[in-house]
Scaffold this motif. Structure first.
Motif, PDB file in Angstrom:
ATOM      1  N   VAL A 685      -5.021  13.082  -0.701  1.00 15.72           N
ATOM      2  CA  VAL A 685      -6.361  12.597  -0.385  1.00 15.72           C
ATOM      3  C   VAL A 685      -6.221  11.544   0.705  1.00 15.72           C
ATOM      4  O   VAL A 685      -5.360  10.663   0.612  1.00 15.72           O
ATOM      5  N   VAL A 686      -7.064  11.646   1.734  1.00 17.68           N
ATOM      6  CA  VAL A 686      -7.028  10.703   2.854  1.00 17.68           C
ATOM      7  C   VAL A 686      -8.290   9.845   2.803  1.00 17.68           C
ATOM      8  O   VAL A 686      -9.409  10.373   2.797  1.00 17.68           O
ATOM      9  N   PHE A 687      -8.087   8.519   2.737  1.00 17.14           N
ATOM     10  CA  PHE A 687      -9.204   7.571   2.679  1.00 17.14           C
ATOM     11  C   PHE A 687      -9.260   6.828   4.010  1.00 17.14           C
ATOM     12  O   PHE A 687      -8.253   6.267   4.460  1.00 17.14           O
ATOM     13  N   LYS A 688     -10.462   6.788   4.622  1.00 15.73           N
ATOM     14  CA  LYS A 688     -10.610   6.137   5.923  1.00 15.73           C
ATOM     15  C   LYS A 688     -11.723   5.092   5.866  1.00 15.73           C
ATOM     16  O   LYS A 688     -12.757   5.322   5.242  1.00 15.73           O
ATOM     17  N   PHE A 689     -11.463   3.957   6.512  1.00 11.54           N
ATOM     18  CA  PHE A 689     -12.529   2.962   6.659  1.00 11.54           C
ATOM     19  C   PHE A 689     -12.246   2.129   7.910  1.00 11.54           C
ATOM     20  O   PHE A 689     -11.101   2.000   8.357  1.00 11.54           O
ATOM     21  N   THR A 711       2.681   8.926  -3.782  1.00  8.93           N
ATOM     22  CA  THR A 711       3.268   8.266  -2.617  1.00  8.93           C
ATOM     23  C   THR A 711       2.123   7.866  -1.691  1.00  8.93           C
ATOM     24  O   THR A 711       1.307   8.707  -1.306  1.00  8.93           O
ATOM     25  N   LEU A 712       2.047   6.595  -1.365  1.00 10.03           N
ATOM     26  CA  LEU A 712       0.950   6.083  -0.540  1.00 10.03           C
ATOM     27  C   LEU A 712       1.424   5.802   0.876  1.00 10.03           C
ATOM     28  O   LEU A 712       2.547   5.316   1.087  1.00 10.03           O
ATOM     29  N   PHE A 713       0.568   6.100   1.830  1.00 10.07           N
ATOM     30  CA  PHE A 713       0.844   5.846   3.247  1.00 10.07           C
ATOM     31  C   PHE A 713      -0.294   5.018   3.825  1.00 10.07           C
ATOM     32  O   PHE A 713      -1.466   5.239   3.497  1.00 10.07           O
ATOM     33  N   LEU A 714       0.059   4.069   4.668  1.00  9.73           N
ATOM     34  CA  LEU A 714      -0.931   3.253   5.369  1.00  9.73           C
ATOM     35  C   LEU A 714      -0.776   3.504   6.865  1.00  9.73           C
ATOM     36  O   LEU A 714       0.292   3.242   7.430  1.00  9.73           O
ATOM     37  N   ASN A 715      -1.822   4.069   7.465  1.00 15.64           N
ATOM     38  CA  ASN A 715      -1.785   4.435   8.887  1.00 15.64           C
ATOM     39  C   ASN A 715      -0.562   5.308   9.187  1.00 15.64           C
ATOM     40  O   ASN A 715       0.179   5.085  10.143  1.00 15.64           O
ATOM     41  N   ASN A 716      -0.353   6.290   8.304  1.00 21.35           N
ATOM     42  CA  ASN A 716       0.692   7.317   8.436  1.00 21.35           C
ATOM     43  C   ASN A 716       2.117   6.777   8.298  1.00 21.35           C
ATOM     44  O   ASN A 716       3.069   7.482   8.612  1.00 21.35           O
ATOM     45  N   VAL A 729      -2.600  -4.100  -9.695  1.00 23.65           N
ATOM     46  CA  VAL A 729      -2.106  -4.985  -8.635  1.00 23.65           C
ATOM     47  C   VAL A 729      -3.064  -4.975  -7.440  1.00 23.65           C
ATOM     48  O   VAL A 729      -3.910  -4.094  -7.308  1.00 23.65           O
ATOM     49  N   ILE A 730      -2.896  -5.998  -6.593  1.00 25.57           N
ATOM     50  CA  ILE A 730      -3.709  -6.121  -5.385  1.00 25.57           C
ATOM     51  C   ILE A 730      -2.815  -5.889  -4.177  1.00 25.57           C
ATOM     52  O   ILE A 730      -1.743  -6.501  -4.074  1.00 25.57           O
ATOM     53  N   VAL A 731      -3.250  -5.038  -3.250  1.00 25.23           N
ATOM     54  CA  VAL A 731      -2.472  -4.750  -2.044  1.00 25.23           C
ATOM     55  C   VAL A 731      -3.279  -5.164  -0.819  1.00 25.23           C
ATOM     56  O   VAL A 731      -4.416  -4.735  -0.636  1.00 25.23           O
ATOM     57  N   ASN A 732      -2.675  -6.020  -0.012  1.00 26.53           N
ATOM     58  CA  ASN A 732      -3.299  -6.475   1.239  1.00 26.53           C
ATOM     59  C   ASN A 732      -3.088  -5.397   2.307  1.00 26.53           C
ATOM     60  O   ASN A 732      -1.964  -5.102   2.687  1.00 26.53           O
ATOM     61  N   ILE A 733      -4.190  -4.779   2.800  1.00 31.03           N
ATOM     62  CA  ILE A 733      -4.026  -3.676   3.758  1.00 31.03           C
ATOM     63  C   ILE A 733      -4.634  -3.950   5.127  1.00 31.03           C
ATOM     64  O   ILE A 733      -4.418  -3.161   6.056  1.00 31.03           O
ATOM     65  N   ALA A 734      -5.356  -5.047   5.283  1.00 28.06           N
ATOM     66  CA  ALA A 734      -5.931  -5.328   6.613  1.00 28.06           C
ATOM     67  C   ALA A 734      -6.292  -6.797   6.747  1.00 28.06           C
ATOM     68  O   ALA A 734      -6.647  -7.464   5.765  1.00 28.06           O
ATOM     69  N   ASN A 735      -6.191  -7.297   7.968  1.00 25.53           N
ATOM     70  CA  ASN A 735      -6.644  -8.637   8.333  1.00 25.53           C
ATOM     71  C   ASN A 735      -6.694  -8.677   9.861  1.00 25.53           C
ATOM     72  O   ASN A 735      -5.782  -8.193  10.537  1.00 25.53           O
ATOM     73  N   HIS A 736      -7.768  -9.241  10.400  1.00 30.29           N
ATOM     74  CA  HIS A 736      -7.974  -9.233  11.853  1.00 30.29           C
ATOM     75  C   HIS A 736      -7.907  -7.806  12.404  1.00 30.29           C
ATOM     76  O   HIS A 736      -7.238  -7.542  13.402  1.00 30.29           O
ATOM     77  N   SER A 737      -8.585  -6.898  11.716  1.00 31.12           N
ATOM     78  CA  SER A 737      -8.576  -5.483  12.118  1.00 31.12           C
ATOM     79  C   SER A 737      -9.988  -4.974  12.381  1.00 31.12           C
ATOM     80  O   SER A 737     -10.281  -3.789  12.194  1.00 31.12           O
ATOM     81  N   LYS A 738     -10.845  -5.854  12.810  1.00 29.85           N
ATOM     82  CA  LYS A 738     -12.245  -5.481  13.059  1.00 29.85           C
ATOM     83  C   LYS A 738     -12.316  -4.309  14.050  1.00 29.85           C
ATOM     84  O   LYS A 738     -11.657  -4.308  15.082  1.00 29.85           O
ATOM     85  N   ASN A 739     -13.095  -3.289  13.645  1.00 30.01           N
ATOM     86  CA  ASN A 739     -13.354  -2.083  14.457  1.00 30.01           C
ATOM     87  C   ASN A 739     -12.114  -1.191  14.645  1.00 30.01           C
ATOM     88  O   ASN A 739     -12.157  -0.252  15.446  1.00 30.01           O
ATOM     89  N   ASN A 740     -11.012  -1.475  13.913  1.00 30.52           N
ATOM     90  CA  ASN A 740      -9.823  -0.613  13.963  1.00 30.52           C
ATOM     91  C   ASN A 740      -9.760   0.232  12.691  1.00 30.52           C
ATOM     92  O   ASN A 740      -9.731  -0.308  11.586  1.00 30.52           O
ATOM     93  N   ILE A 742      -8.646   2.164   9.576  1.00 34.12           N
ATOM     94  CA  ILE A 742      -7.522   2.087   8.629  1.00 34.12           C
ATOM     95  C   ILE A 742      -7.487   3.394   7.841  1.00 34.12           C
ATOM     96  O   ILE A 742      -8.516   3.828   7.293  1.00 34.12           O
ATOM     97  N   ILE A 743      -6.319   4.004   7.786  1.00 34.38           N
ATOM     98  CA  ILE A 743      -6.166   5.287   7.078  1.00 34.38           C
ATOM     99  C   ILE A 743      -5.164   5.121   5.938  1.00 34.38           C
ATOM    100  O   ILE A 743      -4.019   4.714   6.143  1.00 34.38           O
ATOM    101  N   LEU A 744      -5.627   5.427   4.741  1.00 30.37           N
ATOM    102  CA  LEU A 744      -4.777   5.378   3.554  1.00 30.37           C
ATOM    103  C   LEU A 744      -4.641   6.795   3.008  1.00 30.37           C
ATOM    104  O   LEU A 744      -5.635   7.483   2.789  1.00 30.37           O
ATOM    105  N   THR A 745      -3.397   7.241   2.796  1.00 34.60           N
ATOM    106  CA  THR A 745      -3.147   8.596   2.310  1.00 34.60           C
ATOM    107  C   THR A 745      -2.411   8.538   0.980  1.00 34.60           C
ATOM    108  O   THR A 745      -1.432   7.802   0.837  1.00 34.60           O
ATOM    109  N   ALA A 746      -2.914   9.323   0.020  1.00 33.38           N
ATOM    110  CA  ALA A 746      -2.288   9.400  -1.306  1.00 33.38           C
ATOM    111  C   ALA A 746      -1.766  10.804  -1.528  1.00 33.38           C
ATOM    112  O   ALA A 746      -2.549  11.755  -1.653  1.00 33.38           O
TER     113      ALA A 746
END
Length: 882
Positions: A685-689, A711-716, A729-740, A742-746
């Motif tokens: 499953v590919v999650f995009k935001f 198996t998780l992938f962040l931006n491939n 758990v909490i996973v930090n996946i973005a900061n200062h990424s406005k308008n970029n 983000i692709i998360l793949t499970a």
């Protein structure tokens, strides 16, 4: 002088051989395997590489640079008492040898100690046999080498802290014999007391066995009831004296265990066999050990053909009284039943199932078998041929059983079985051929048997250890060297007390090894309240470990994570990056770079708050709950400042697009169960935001989303995340990424996937920083800080305020407020707190291990009582000479 030296060597050459023979065998193997310093590999594997070596580095650092770490260390997770850790991991006198092996040479020091322990195990068993006149000459190294290289020792050479028990056991047994036969008491008290100080856990097992051995030995030497009860009184009195001698370690450790391992004690016991008992027969085969046997296997019982045959013939050897053999049989039955019957297994392990390495007491069973074998072949007087033939029949039955069930034993091959049969046959042939003592070749018996035994136990060591993989020297030295450099850089830059988060790591004990208060830790004696807190906070935890890998801006600040060390990207490094990233940490973009070297970067967290701060008393009632770290951190921050519970720091965010590939589609993702459509094909499953702000974005993952299931992938790229966790758990996946985008793949690993607590959140960074700034205004300003004492000042401007800290609560912490002692209590079920009056306050905190003073007093009094009679006798002798 040379004559005395020659005489000593001639008199003790069998003992010297008993020491050096196991050393030479294992050194030869280590050289063959190219273990450092003889090659690129190392002895580090499993816990030795992931845990113990860091404790050894801590040992060196404490003794050479910071002795206060002996009692307390902030490198233990968030901080904790260390006396229990020393008692379990580090009290072996062999560890002093590590002082001569700095830095990357520590692995060579471990090899040196390992070899020394092999040698000392052989020497101590040979000493017992010689002093009890059971064996002599070449027969000493014959049986002692079988003991030193028994299956338990080989399988547990990586558990260096336990090996001392196999060294002490023969010496304690000898001292017990001396106590009952000659009334010599001091040696028994000292030897047993030292064992309990060395490692109370293995010492406990030895104490249980001493009860059994005493019963057997009294049967052997029984004279009359009066003598028996005299011996019993001596045994009880002097055993208790040994315990009192070790009280300085045992008493504070006992109360420390009540907060750690004691909280996991098995409350219900099942009266059942843990496996089919006959399966343990497979462990008498050469090389019957592999990695799968570590977490959940059968007891390690290999002792070699001669010892096994001698053990079997003992029970039919009519040179010994029937009652002696009967009691020995009862003890043997009890020991072997302990190896498979759950209640007895738990008894030997202190009523706690071992986490990995089952049946840790099997060294005692092996000792008993080899000891009885040496007694059966006393002074190489061999039993009659038919008795050897009966033992051969039983041995053949064992081999046949294993062959018939070989598919059930992954650690045994037909090659191993063939070698076992060969050595058994050759040993039996020698024993049978020379069973008559009058033969002119009888003197050759021990030498022939020694030759066969050395080859056999060597083969077992090779086959067993070849089944394990080891770290290369560079896999240890490169990250260890880098961490050491980072630690030196930070200690030079900032000498205050703070914590340092890790974005790259080698192990969970990196902080302990390098003087970094990293928030991560791995120990069998970890206080239960710490993993409980991590489970609520949103970082991985287990019964014996915590990993601060999933911090948020809130937790980083409140836990005083003042600095973070991070590995550079591959693109920033010339050549291959040898360091492994522990976690994703885009939040570093908001922290300040302060240092860099060829492999790493160091950042300063401008939001970090002192270890102590003023908080509203509302924090005292903060509830404990799991699997909702977002709410927990929100409540923590709000309660400190008495902020309305309606304030939201985290806001749930929807994904812009979700693509299901070979997966049934779902509208509501959180807590949904996804299934593969076609089980023969991959599913993902590919999650995009696309973030609409430069705030921090976090993803919560429930325990079903660990590395076993997905198996998780962040931006491939593979998502950097500690693989196992039992709470959300909490996973930090973005900061200062406005308008970029983000692709998360499970990617699925199993037919279905439960999206347990799978939610995306945006943090209101501005609001959080406002709250943190308010807390910083009333943080404690420390003017003195060490591992076990802190002092500082704080000004309290309002009412209903308390001193809150992120120092784990312990009865060992004593607090003076404006010069007067005050009562402390737990905050958040974890941390140290106490009430604060309005105005300016001077605070002093000092740590002293609970009950250490009591234990020390008992130990000193015991020493005086033990040594006083000897001192008085010595004084009388001196007076007479005058």
């Amino acid at each position: 002088m040379r004559t005395k030296s020659d005489s000593f060597l001639k008199k003790n050459r069998a003992l010297i051989c008993s020491f050096f023979l196991p050393v030479i065998i294992m050194l030869g193997y280590f050289i063959f395997r190219q273990m450092y310093p003889f090659g690129k590999s190392s002895l580090l594997t499993v816990d030795l590489g992931q845990q113990y070596i860091d404790f050894f580095a801590f040992f060196r650092r404490t003794l050479l640079h910071d002795p206060s770490n002996f009692f307390y260390s902030f490198s233990k997770a968030l901080g904790g008492g260390m006396l229990g850790e020393w008692a379990y991991y580090l009290m072996s006198p062999f560890n002093l040898l590590l002082l001569f092996f700095p830095g990357k040479t520590l692995t060579a020091g471990i090899m040196f100690i390992t070899l020394a322990k092999y040698g000392c195990a052989g020497l101590s068993f040979a000493f017992l046999l010689k002093k009890t006149k059971m064996q002599q000459g070449a027969a000493l190294p014959l049986f002692s080498t079988s003991y030193a290289l028994m299956g338990w020792f080989i399988a547990n050479q990586l558990n260096l802290l336990w090996l001392d028990a196999a060294i002490f056991l023969p010496l304690i047994i000898y001292c017990l014999i001396q106590l009952t036969v000659k009334g010599k008491s001091i040696a028994y008290i000292l030897m047993l007391g030292l064992m309990l100080i060395d490692n109370y856990y293995m010492g406990y097992m030895i104490c249980l066995f001493l009860l059994l051995f005493f019963c057997w030995h009294e049967t052997v030497s029984y004279q009359n009831a009066k003598t028996f009860f005299t011996h019993l009184w001596l045994f009880i009195l002097h055993s208790l004296s040994a315990i009192c001698l070790a009280a300085v370690i045992l008493i504070p450790t006992f109360f420390s265990l009540l907060d750690s391992k004691g909280q996991y004690t098995q409350e219900s016991i099942s009266f059942k066999f843990e496996y089919q008992p006959l399966k343990m027969l497979s462990k008498f085969i050469i090389g019957s050990f592999n990695f799968e046997q570590m977490p959940s296997g059968y007891p390690n019982l290999f002792v070699g053909s001669l010892a096994l045959i001698g053990f079997l013939t003992y029970f039919i050897n009519n040179r010994f009284k029937l009652k002696e053999r009967f009691v020995a049989f009862v003890i043997t039955a009890f020991l072997f039943l302990s190896l498979c019957f759950e209640p007895l297994d738990l008894l030997w392990h202190g009523f706690q199932f071992p986490v990995w390495y089952p049946y840790r007491f099997s060294f005692i069973v092996s000792f008993w078998m080899i000891y009885l074998a040496a007694r059966s072949f006393k002074k190489m007087e061999l039993p009659q041929t038919w008795k050897i033939g009966l033992a051969a029949f039983i041995y053949a039955g064992i081999i046949w059983y294993v062959l018939d069930n070989i598919k059930k034993f992954s650690y045994i091959s037909k090659e191993n079985l063939s070698f076992t049969a060969l050595f058994a046959a050759l040993t039996l042939i020698v024993l049978g051929a020379f069973a008559h003592p009058n033969t002119k070749y009888s003197k050759l018996i021990p030498y022939l048997l020694l030759f066969l035994s050395v080859i056999e136990v060597s083969a077992n060591a090779v086959y067993s250890l070849n089944n394990l993989s080891y770290l290369t020297q560079s896999e240890y030295s490169q990250p260890a060297s880098s961490l050491s450099k980072n630690s030196k850089t930070l200690s030079t830059r900032d000498q205050s007390l703070y914590r340092t988060g890790q974005v790259y790591s080698r192990t969970k004990n990196d902080g302990l090894a390098n003087g970094l208060n990293s928030g991560s830790y791995f120990s069998s004696a970890l206080e239960k309240s710490i993993p409980d807190f991590y489970g609520m906070l949103g970082s991985p935890d287990g019964d014996n470990y915590v990993t601060y890998s999933n911090g948020t801006i809130i937790s980083d600040a409140l836990l005083n994570m003042k600095y973070f060390i991070s590995a550079k990207d591959e693109s920033e490094v010339s050549g291959k990056q040898p360091l492994t990233s522990l976690t994703e940490k885009p939040d570093l973009k908001t922290y300040t770079p302060v240092s860099t070297n060829n492999l790493t970067k160091i950042y300063r967290n401008p939001n970090a708050i002192s270890l102590g701060y003023v908080a509203n008393k509302k924090l005292k009632t903060l509830k404990e709950f799991y699997d909702n770290p977002i709410n927990y951190q929100t409540q923590w921050l709000s309660d400190i400042t008495n902020t309305s519970t309606n304030v939201k720091y985290f806001n749930a965010v929807d994904f812009n697009e979700v693509v299901f590939q070979n997966v049934n589609q779902q509208v509501n993702l959180t807590d949904a169960t996804l299934r593969r459509n076609d089980l023969s094909k991959d599913a993902q499953v590919v999650f995009k935001f696309t973030p609409k702000t430069n705030d921090s974005y976090y993803l919560t993952l429930g325990s079903s989303l660990d590395s076993d299931n997905v198996t998780l992938f962040l931006n491939n790229e593979p998502l950097k995340q500690y693989g196992t966790f039992r709470h959300t758990v909490i996973v930090n996946i973005a900061n200062h990424s406005k308008n970029n985008e983000i692709i998360l793949t499970a990617k699925f690993k199993k037919p279905s996937l439960w999206l347990n607590n799978f939610v995306l959140y945006r943090l209101n960074n501005r609001l959080v920083k406002q709250q943190l700034t308010q807390i910083k205004k009333q943080q404690v300003k420390l003017n003195h800080a060490s591992q076990r004492s802190l002092s500082g000042e704080v000004k309290v401007s309002g009412h209903n305020q308390i001193f809150a800290s992120t120092i784990p609560y312990s009865k060992g912490w004593h607090v003076k407020l404006n010069g007067k002692k005050v009562q402390t209590y737990k905050v958040q079920g974890t941390f140290l707190g106490f009430d604060l009056p309005q105005g300016k306050n001077k605070i002093q905190l000092s740590y002293w291990p609970p009950y250490f003073g009591t234990g020390l007093l008992i130990t000193l009094l015991t020493l005086v009582l033990i040594l006083l009679p000897s001192c008085l006798k010595l004084k009388k002798r001196i007076s007479k000479r005058r």
